[in-house]
Scaffold this active site. Sequence first.
Site, PDB file in Angstrom:
ATOM      1  N   GLU A  88       0.843  -1.193   0.000  1.00 49.34           N
ATOM      2  CA  GLU A  88       0.000   0.000   0.000  1.00 49.34           C
ATOM      3  C   GLU A  88       0.880   1.246   0.000  1.00 49.34           C
ATOM      4  O   GLU A  88       1.880   1.318   0.711  1.00 49.34           O
ATOM      5  CB  GLU A  88      -0.909   0.024   1.232  1.00 49.34           C
ATOM      6  CG  GLU A  88      -1.780   1.284   1.303  1.00 49.34           C
ATOM      7  CD  GLU A  88      -2.551   1.397   2.601  1.00 49.34           C
ATOM      8  OE1 GLU A  88      -3.583   0.707   2.701  1.00 49.34           O
ATOM      9  OE2 GLU A  88      -2.127   2.155   3.496  1.00 49.34           O
ATOM     10  N   THR A 119      -4.146   4.765  -1.339  1.00 50.66           N
ATOM     11  CA  THR A 119      -5.162   5.236  -0.402  1.00 50.66           C
ATOM     12  C   THR A 119      -5.906   6.447  -0.945  1.00 50.66           C
ATOM     13  O   THR A 119      -5.475   7.105  -1.892  1.00 50.66           O
ATOM     14  CB  THR A 119      -4.548   5.588   0.962  1.00 50.66           C
ATOM     15  OG1 THR A 119      -3.657   6.694   0.804  1.00 50.66           O
ATOM     16  CG2 THR A 119      -3.805   4.408   1.543  1.00 50.66           C
ATOM     17  N   HIS A 149      -8.283   3.076  -3.717  1.00 51.64           N
ATOM     18  CA  HIS A 149      -9.211   3.159  -2.593  1.00 51.64           C
ATOM     19  C   HIS A 149     -10.325   4.161  -2.898  1.00 51.64           C
ATOM     20  O   HIS A 149     -10.101   5.187  -3.541  1.00 51.64           O
ATOM     21  CB  HIS A 149      -8.497   3.618  -1.324  1.00 51.64           C
ATOM     22  CG  HIS A 149      -7.508   2.635  -0.790  1.00 51.64           C
ATOM     23  ND1 HIS A 149      -7.197   2.547   0.558  1.00 51.64           N
ATOM     24  CD2 HIS A 149      -6.749   1.682  -1.406  1.00 51.64           C
ATOM     25  CE1 HIS A 149      -6.283   1.599   0.744  1.00 51.64           C
ATOM     26  NE2 HIS A 149      -5.997   1.075  -0.431  1.00 51.64           N
ATOM     27  N   TYR A 215     -11.417  -6.670   9.809  1.00 48.63           N
ATOM     28  CA  TYR A 215     -10.819  -6.237  11.072  1.00 48.63           C
ATOM     29  C   TYR A 215     -10.621  -7.440  11.998  1.00 48.63           C
ATOM     30  O   TYR A 215     -11.570  -7.899  12.641  1.00 48.63           O
ATOM     31  CB  TYR A 215     -11.711  -5.184  11.730  1.00 48.63           C
ATOM     32  CG  TYR A 215     -11.994  -4.033  10.789  1.00 48.63           C
ATOM     33  CD1 TYR A 215     -11.148  -2.934  10.738  1.00 48.63           C
ATOM     34  CD2 TYR A 215     -13.090  -4.067   9.919  1.00 48.63           C
ATOM     35  CE1 TYR A 215     -11.378  -1.891   9.861  1.00 48.63           C
ATOM     36  CE2 TYR A 215     -13.323  -3.032   9.025  1.00 48.63           C
ATOM     37  CZ  TYR A 215     -12.461  -1.949   9.005  1.00 48.63           C
ATOM     38  OH  TYR A 215     -12.689  -0.922   8.112  1.00 48.63           O
ATOM     39  N   HIS A 219     -13.956  -4.103  14.230  1.00 50.85           N
ATOM     40  CA  HIS A 219     -13.906  -2.657  13.986  1.00 50.85           C
ATOM     41  C   HIS A 219     -14.056  -1.929  15.316  1.00 50.85           C
ATOM     42  O   HIS A 219     -14.799  -2.368  16.207  1.00 50.85           O
ATOM     43  CB  HIS A 219     -15.022  -2.252  13.025  1.00 50.85           C
ATOM     44  CG  HIS A 219     -14.902  -0.857  12.507  1.00 50.85           C
ATOM     45  ND1 HIS A 219     -15.289   0.240  13.244  1.00 50.85           N
ATOM     46  CD2 HIS A 219     -14.423  -0.374  11.332  1.00 50.85           C
ATOM     47  CE1 HIS A 219     -15.071   1.345  12.538  1.00 50.85           C
ATOM     48  NE2 HIS A 219     -14.538   0.997  11.385  1.00 50.85           N
ATOM     49  N   LYS A 235     -20.808  -7.099   3.381  1.00 44.92           N
ATOM     50  CA  LYS A 235     -19.949  -6.560   2.315  1.00 44.92           C
ATOM     51  C   LYS A 235     -19.659  -7.610   1.253  1.00 44.92           C
ATOM     52  O   LYS A 235     -19.678  -7.320   0.050  1.00 44.92           O
ATOM     53  CB  LYS A 235     -18.642  -6.017   2.920  1.00 44.92           C
ATOM     54  CG  LYS A 235     -18.819  -4.719   3.686  1.00 44.92           C
ATOM     55  CD  LYS A 235     -17.494  -4.070   4.057  1.00 44.92           C
ATOM     56  CE  LYS A 235     -16.919  -4.632   5.314  1.00 44.92           C
ATOM     57  NZ  LYS A 235     -15.748  -3.833   5.802  1.00 44.92           N
ATOM     58  N   GLN A 246      -7.126  -4.957   8.378  1.00 43.71           N
ATOM     59  CA  GLN A 246      -6.481  -3.885   9.118  1.00 43.71           C
ATOM     60  C   GLN A 246      -5.213  -4.445   9.769  1.00 43.71           C
ATOM     61  O   GLN A 246      -5.072  -5.653   9.970  1.00 43.71           O
ATOM     62  CB  GLN A 246      -7.441  -3.378  10.195  1.00 43.71           C
ATOM     63  CG  GLN A 246      -6.909  -2.241  11.042  1.00 43.71           C
ATOM     64  CD  GLN A 246      -7.940  -1.766  12.035  1.00 43.71           C
ATOM     65  OE1 GLN A 246      -8.645  -0.800  11.807  1.00 43.71           O
ATOM     66  NE2 GLN A 246      -8.054  -2.463  13.159  1.00 43.71           N
TER      67      GLN A 246
END
Length: 359
Positions: A88, A119, A149, A215, A219, A235, A246
Amino acid sequence: MWKAATTARCCWSWIFREILKHADTIPCRGRYYPPSLIVRLVGILRADDIRPCKKQISCDWIEFLWKEGMIMKLRDLFGQGRTVFSCEVFPPKKDAPVDSIYKTLDGLKDIRPDFISVTFGAGGSQVNQTTREIASLIENRYHIPAMAHLTCVAAGKEDVDQLLADLKADGVENVLALRGDVNPDYPPKTDFRYASELVSYIRARGDFGVSAACYPEGHIESPDLVSDIRRLKEKVDAGAQHLVSQLFFDNEDFFRFLERARIAGINVPIEAGIMPVLSRNSIQRMVSMCGASLPSKLTRILARYGDHPEALREAGIAYAIDQIADLIAGGVEGIHLYTMNNPDVARQIAGSIDSIRNV
């Protein structure tokens, strides 16, 4: 040639090798298709294996590849017998020119990641445009698949429509749909309340590969881990084809999360997000924002080396490499490295795991 390709649809490697023989650029209806991108997506050859000539091929070939789904999405990188490795990057600060990202990308291209994500933050159309420019640069200059993103808080429907059209025109086929964090300096957009709504919207507006976040420790706003998995399932049901986690620092948290996800019927590829610890202050700030926990092993490292930047850098990189080696041993499908635009660290980590991820 066309008949042979049509009747031998299971022999895709032949098709791609034919592309390499006949083109170094594939222009079609205003778009530019680098053959190296297509080849990298299916893992047949690496970019530096290409021996292009100066011919071109017709739009019929491109239409054939699109119809047959052969310009593949990131999900197709998985299940090929090796651990996917991606990176990333983030756009330069507002007062820096966009081409300052070249130094980062020049460093990352040498480690040959399977894809690079870019990002997307609050800050209006200029930020959105920068994300698009960098994603296009990754695809068309570096010939590495890019994932742009998109966030609910920074993009309304008109913003999304325009950005998707621009990305498609640039040959960027993959998007990471996020809710995003609210920036107090910019009022959030309200067309999409949740990432699942953005996923569904993108899936209905073009043949994009759509990814989403997950996550391992839940989250930070989720009331419990069960609720968090339910939201994640929404999702995936909305069309997310690939998940990126994450950051986390205890691999057992990730393995437990992976078990919960599979029990819930979430069967898309899941990459583990790894962030090397290079600064005590920055990592403490990061975990306070996202809710990730610091295991005792890492807190000892921070306590011992936190005031010694070079020592902490070495220890942080070693910790990340150890995490990755254990994750790959545990069968993780992919590693997504949060580079913080530091190609030197990324190169050191990638070089240390090159043999590991190919076993």
